[in-house]
Design a protein around this motif. Structure first.
Motif, PDB file in Angstrom:
ATOM      1  N   ALA A  18       0.825  -1.221   0.000  1.00  0.00           N
ATOM      2  CA  ALA A  18       0.000   0.000   0.000  1.00  0.00           C
ATOM      3  C   ALA A  18       0.849   1.257   0.000  1.00  0.00           C
ATOM      4  O   ALA A  18       0.401   2.317  -0.424  1.00  0.00           O
ATOM      5  N   THR A  21       4.195   4.334  -4.255  1.00  0.00           N
ATOM      6  CA  THR A  21       3.555   5.435  -4.985  1.00  0.00           C
ATOM      7  C   THR A  21       3.111   4.952  -6.359  1.00  0.00           C
ATOM      8  O   THR A  21       3.633   3.957  -6.890  1.00  0.00           O
ATOM      9  N   SER A  48       4.167  13.347 -14.195  1.00  0.00           N
ATOM     10  CA  SER A  48       2.747  13.613 -14.444  1.00  0.00           C
ATOM     11  C   SER A  48       2.055  12.473 -15.191  1.00  0.00           C
ATOM     12  O   SER A  48       2.599  11.921 -16.157  1.00  0.00           O
ATOM     13  N   LEU A  51      -5.251  11.300 -14.292  1.00  0.00           N
ATOM     14  CA  LEU A  51      -6.115  10.482 -13.437  1.00  0.00           C
ATOM     15  C   LEU A  51      -7.544  10.992 -13.587  1.00  0.00           C
ATOM     16  O   LEU A  51      -7.820  12.153 -13.242  1.00  0.00           O
ATOM     17  N   ARG A  54      -7.691  14.347 -15.170  1.00  0.00           N
ATOM     18  CA  ARG A  54      -6.958  15.481 -14.576  1.00  0.00           C
ATOM     19  C   ARG A  54      -5.480  15.125 -14.452  1.00  0.00           C
ATOM     20  O   ARG A  54      -5.137  13.998 -14.050  1.00  0.00           O
ATOM     21  N   VAL A  55      -4.623  16.103 -14.729  1.00  0.00           N
ATOM     22  CA  VAL A  55      -3.190  15.836 -14.579  1.00  0.00           C
ATOM     23  C   VAL A  55      -2.837  15.824 -13.095  1.00  0.00           C
ATOM     24  O   VAL A  55      -3.312  16.659 -12.317  1.00  0.00           O
ATOM     25  N   VAL A  56      -2.043  14.848 -12.698  1.00  0.00           N
ATOM     26  CA  VAL A  56      -1.612  14.711 -11.294  1.00  0.00           C
ATOM     27  C   VAL A  56      -0.143  14.278 -11.277  1.00  0.00           C
ATOM     28  O   VAL A  56       0.387  13.771 -12.263  1.00  0.00           O
ATOM     29  N   ASN A  57       0.500  14.497 -10.135  1.00  0.00           N
ATOM     30  CA  ASN A  57       1.858  14.002  -9.941  1.00  0.00           C
ATOM     31  C   ASN A  57       1.782  12.569  -9.413  1.00  0.00           C
ATOM     32  O   ASN A  57       1.281  12.349  -8.310  1.00  0.00           O
ATOM     33  N   GLN A  60       3.099  11.676  -5.923  1.00  0.00           N
ATOM     34  CA  GLN A  60       2.393  12.140  -4.723  1.00  0.00           C
ATOM     35  C   GLN A  60       1.078  11.409  -4.516  1.00  0.00           C
ATOM     36  O   GLN A  60       0.190  11.899  -3.826  1.00  0.00           O
ATOM     37  N   LEU A  61       0.952  10.249  -5.133  1.00  0.00           N
ATOM     38  CA  LEU A  61      -0.233   9.425  -4.934  1.00  0.00           C
ATOM     39  C   LEU A  61       0.221   8.047  -4.483  1.00  0.00           C
ATOM     40  O   LEU A  61       1.160   7.480  -5.060  1.00  0.00           O
ATOM     41  N   LEU A  62      -0.439   7.522  -3.484  1.00  0.00           N
ATOM     42  CA  LEU A  62      -0.217   6.119  -3.163  1.00  0.00           C
ATOM     43  C   LEU A  62      -0.935   5.286  -4.216  1.00  0.00           C
ATOM     44  O   LEU A  62      -2.028   5.652  -4.661  1.00  0.00           O
ATOM     45  N   PRO A  64      -2.762   2.674  -4.072  1.00  0.00           N
ATOM     46  CA  PRO A  64      -4.167   2.338  -3.817  1.00  0.00           C
ATOM     47  C   PRO A  64      -5.131   3.500  -4.031  1.00  0.00           C
ATOM     48  O   PRO A  64      -6.343   3.275  -4.152  1.00  0.00           O
ATOM     49  N   GLN A  65      -4.625   4.731  -4.092  1.00  0.00           N
ATOM     50  CA  GLN A  65      -5.535   5.857  -4.329  1.00  0.00           C
ATOM     51  C   GLN A  65      -6.161   5.815  -5.725  1.00  0.00           C
ATOM     52  O   GLN A  65      -7.121   6.545  -5.972  1.00  0.00           O
ATOM     53  N   LEU A  67      -7.381   3.016  -7.079  1.00  0.00           N
ATOM     54  CA  LEU A  67      -8.259   1.834  -7.162  1.00  0.00           C
ATOM     55  C   LEU A  67      -9.548   2.189  -7.898  1.00  0.00           C
ATOM     56  O   LEU A  67     -10.241   3.141  -7.530  1.00  0.00           O
ATOM     57  N   ARG A  69     -10.028   3.539 -10.671  1.00  0.00           N
ATOM     58  CA  ARG A  69     -10.021   4.777 -11.439  1.00  0.00           C
ATOM     59  C   ARG A  69      -9.249   4.591 -12.743  1.00  0.00           C
ATOM     60  O   ARG A  69      -8.690   3.531 -12.995  1.00  0.00           O
TER      61      ARG A  69
ATOM     62  N   PHE B   4       2.751   0.450   5.596  1.00  0.00           N
ATOM     63  CA  PHE B   4       1.488   0.674   6.296  1.00  0.00           C
ATOM     64  C   PHE B   4       0.381   0.092   5.443  1.00  0.00           C
ATOM     65  O   PHE B   4       0.582  -0.199   4.263  1.00  0.00           O
ATOM     66  N   TYR B   6      -3.620   0.282   3.865  1.00  0.00           N
ATOM     67  CA  TYR B   6      -4.488   1.301   3.272  1.00  0.00           C
ATOM     68  C   TYR B   6      -5.927   0.831   3.350  1.00  0.00           C
ATOM     69  O   TYR B   6      -6.237  -0.302   2.985  1.00  0.00           O
ATOM     70  N   ILE B  36       2.249  12.270   1.841  1.00  0.00           N
ATOM     71  CA  ILE B  36       3.179  11.331   1.188  1.00  0.00           C
ATOM     72  C   ILE B  36       4.603  11.877   1.249  1.00  0.00           C
ATOM     73  O   ILE B  36       5.557  11.123   1.449  1.00  0.00           O
ATOM     74  N   ASP B  51      -8.237   6.487   3.807  1.00  0.00           N
ATOM     75  CA  ASP B  51      -8.502   7.403   2.693  1.00  0.00           C
ATOM     76  C   ASP B  51      -9.931   7.926   2.813  1.00  0.00           C
ATOM     77  O   ASP B  51     -10.888   7.148   2.754  1.00  0.00           O
ATOM     78  N   GLN B 102      -1.292  20.123 -11.046  1.00  0.00           N
ATOM     79  CA  GLN B 102      -1.156  18.764 -10.516  1.00  0.00           C
ATOM     80  C   GLN B 102      -1.517  18.706  -9.031  1.00  0.00           C
ATOM     81  O   GLN B 102      -2.167  17.772  -8.572  1.00  0.00           O
ATOM     82  N   ASN B 105      -5.339  19.596  -8.353  1.00  0.00           N
ATOM     83  CA  ASN B 105      -6.266  18.544  -8.773  1.00  0.00           C
ATOM     84  C   ASN B 105      -6.422  17.452  -7.722  1.00  0.00           C
ATOM     85  O   ASN B 105      -7.373  16.659  -7.785  1.00  0.00           O
ATOM     86  N   ILE B 106      -5.515  17.346  -6.782  1.00  0.00           N
ATOM     87  CA  ILE B 106      -5.540  16.265  -5.804  1.00  0.00           C
ATOM     88  C   ILE B 106      -5.672  16.792  -4.377  1.00  0.00           C
ATOM     89  O   ILE B 106      -6.394  16.238  -3.552  1.00  0.00           O
TER      90      ILE B 106
END
Lengths: 162, 284
Positions: A18, A21, A48, A51, A54-57, A60-62, A64-65, A67, A69, B4, B6, B36, B51, B102, B105-106
Motif C-alpha cells: 500500500a 507510490t 505527471s 487520473l 486530470r493531470v496529477v503528480n 504524490q499518490l499512493l 491504492p488511491q 483503485l 479509477r 502501512f 491502506y 506522502i 482514505d 497537478q 487537482n488532488i
C-alpha cells in the motif's frame, strides 16, 4: 494488497504494498518508464499522469488511491495509427524537446489541459504547464507546440488527431 | 517509505470507526500531497492510512444561505465551482495561488488546513471569511472557528480520532469586496513568503463600514489584526490612511514575530502588501 484500475484503457490488477507510490507502481511493477522520477516531492511534474481526466503528480499518490479509477500515462497517448499524436509531433516540430526528461510530463499535462480547454490563450498554456519544470528549452518552444496543436485541432473541426 | 496498510472509507461513520479502532495508529489521507512527502521524509509513522477522499459527506459544496465546503473537496473543484466564484470568491482567489494544476487537482481544503503550514493559502482566506470547521469525533460533532482549530505552525486542536467534515461560513454581503495577495519567489509552485486576505465595504458616505484583514506567513497564528481594522473602521479610505494601516500592520508584525532573520524584509513587504490589498478592496 490487490490494486486494480484502468491503465491506458486496459484493466490491470496486481499485488503491491500500500505504501508504493503510483509512480513506482508504474515504473517498477508495470514496466512503464515514461513517467519520470524527478524531485519526487511534487515540484517538477516529470512524473505527471492523467487520473480521471486530470493531470496529477504520480509521485504524490499512493498506488491504492487509484483503485477503480482511470490512469493514462505517456505510453497511452498516441495517434490512431499507433504513432506519435499530433501534440507529440508538434513537440518535435517546434524543438520543444532537448534532453527530454521533462517531455513525457509536459505532453501529459498539455494533453489533459487541451482536452478541457481547446482554445487557450498563451497565458493559459503557461499556467497549465506551471507545474512542469524544464531546464533546457526556456519553455517558449513548448508553449509554441501546445498553441499550434490547439489551433490545428480547432481547424480540423474538433478532430483530436490522436 | 515505511510499510502501512491502506483502507478507503465510504462513509463518515466508517471513517470515524476506522480512525478510532483501538491499537491501530491510523492517519487520515485526503489528497496526500503533504502526507506522502512526510512519509518519504520519515516525518510520520502509522499502521495504516484511512482514505477519506471519497466520503460523500466530505465532498459537498453548498451555498444555500451559508457556504459549506466538504473537507475533501479539491482546490480545483473550489476554483471551478460557479457557486463559490460568487459566494466564496476570496477562497477561490486563494486556491488559485496554490501549487500547480497537478497539486490543485488532488490536494484538498481539509488537508491544507490540517497540515497547518505557516504559508497555507486557504487559511488567511478562511479566517477572514469567519469560517468554522465542523469537526466530527466518535462523540458527535462540534463547530470550531478555523482560527481556533489551527493553533500554530503544523499544530491543530483537532481531537485524536477526529476528522474535519466541512468548513462553513456566512455568505459575505453583496457590497463586500475581497482580495487575496501573496508574495512568492515565482507565481506558480512557490510557497507564500507573505499573504494578506482582506474583505471590506464602504457605506453610502464613503466611509469604511466593514473591514477584515488576515495575513499569512506572518504571525504565529492566523487571525484578524484588530489594531489595523480599528484604525480603519468608520473612516474614509484616503491613501494616507491606507499607508498608515500598512505601517500599523508592520508594527504588529514586528511586535509579535520579533527579530527573525526575515524580519527586515517582511516588515517592509507586509506594509506594502497590506496597503495594496486595502486599496484593492476599498478603492471607490
Amino acid at each position: 494488497m490487490k490494486i486494480a484500475f484502468t491503465l491506458n484503457g486496459e484493466p490491470v490488477e496486481l499485488e503491491a504494498p500500500a505504501s508504493v507510490t503510483l509512480l513506482h507502481l508504474l515504473r517498477e511493477y508495470l514496466g512503464l518508464t515514461g513517467a519520470k522520477p524527478g524531485c519526487e516531492i511534487g515540484e517538477c511534474g516529470a512524473c505527471s499522469v492523467i487520473l480521471d481526466g486530470r493531470v496529477v503528480n504520480s509521485c504524490q499518490l499512493l498506488a491504492p488511491q487509484v483503485l477503480g479509477r482511470e490512469v493514462i500515462t505517456i505510453e497511452g497517448l498516441r495517434a490512431s495509427d499507433g504513432g506519435p499524436s499530433d501534440l507529440q509531433r508538434a513537440f518535435v516540430e517546434f524543438g520543444a524537446v532537448q534532453c527530454g526528461y521533462c517531455t513525457p510530463g509536459m505532453v501529459v499535462a498539455a494533453q489533459a489541459f487541451l482536452d478541457r480547454n481547446p482554445a487557450p490563450t498563451r497565458g493559459e498554456i503557461r499556467e497549465a504547464i506551471a507545474g512542469n519544470l524544464c531546464r533546457c528549452t526556456g519553455y517558449q518552444q513548448i508553449v509554441d507546440a501546445i498553441e499550434a496543436t490547439a489551433a490545428r485541432r480547432r481547424s480540423t473541426k474538433g478532430g483530436r488527431g490522436r | 517509505m515505511t510499510e502501512f496498510a491502506y483502507l478507503c472509507a465510504h462513509s463518515l461513520s466508517e471513517a470515524i470507526a476506522l480512525l478510532n479502532e483501538p491499537g491501530v495508529r491510523s492517519r487520515v489521507l485526503a489528497g496526500g500531497t503533504d502526507l506522502i512527502n512526510q512519509f518519504r521524509g520519515g516525518e510520520v509513522d502509522c499502521d495504516r492510512v484511512v482514505d477519506v477522499a471519497h466520503v460523500p459527506e466530505l465532498r459537498v459544496i453548498g451555498t444555500n444561505g451559508r457556504v459549506t465546503i466538504g473537507a475533501a473537496v479539491t482546490h480545483t473543484e473550489i476554483i471551478e465551482s460557479t457557486d463559490l466564484q460568487e459566494s466564496g470568491s476570496l477562497l477561490v482567489k486563494a486556491c488559485r495561488q496554490i501549487g500547480s494544476p497537478q497539486i490543485r487537482n488532488i490536494a484538498t481544503i481539509g488537508g491544507n488546513v490540517i497540515n497547518a503550514a505557516a504559508c497555507a493559502d486557504t487559511l488567511p482566506a478562511l479566517v477572514c471569511l469567519g469560517a468554522e470547521a465542523i469537526v466530527t469525533t466518535a462523540g458527535g460533532e462540534q463547530r470550531l472557528p478555523v482560527s481556533d482549530l489551527v493553533t500554530g505552525v503544523n499544530r491543530t486542536s483537532l481531537p485524536q480520532g477526529g476528522l474535519v467534515r466541512a468548513f462553513t461560513f456566512d455568505l459575505p454581503t453583496a457590497v463586500c469586496r475581497t482580495s487575496f495577495m501573496r508574495i512568492g519567489r515565482r507565481r506558480a509552485m512557490s510557497i507564500a513568503r507573505l499573504s494578506v486576505a482582506t474583505m471590506g465595504a464602504l457605506d453610502a458616505e464613503g466611509a469604511i463600514s466593514t473591514i477584515r484583514i488576515v495575513p499569512g506567513a506572518a504571525f504565529a497564528r492566523f487571525r484578524r489584526v484588530d489594531a489595523v481594522e480599528e484604525m480603519l473602521i468608520g473612516r474614509r479610505p484616503t491613501p494616507g490612511l491606507l499607508a498608515g494601516a500598512g505601517a500599523c500592520m508592520a508594527d504588529q508584525f514586528l511586535a509579535e514575530s520579533g527579530g527573525r532573520w526575515s524580519a527586515p524584509y517582511k516588515r517592509q513587504a507586509i506594509a506594502v502588501l497590506t496597503e495594496r490589498a486595502l486599496t484593492e478592496v476599498l478603492d471607490s
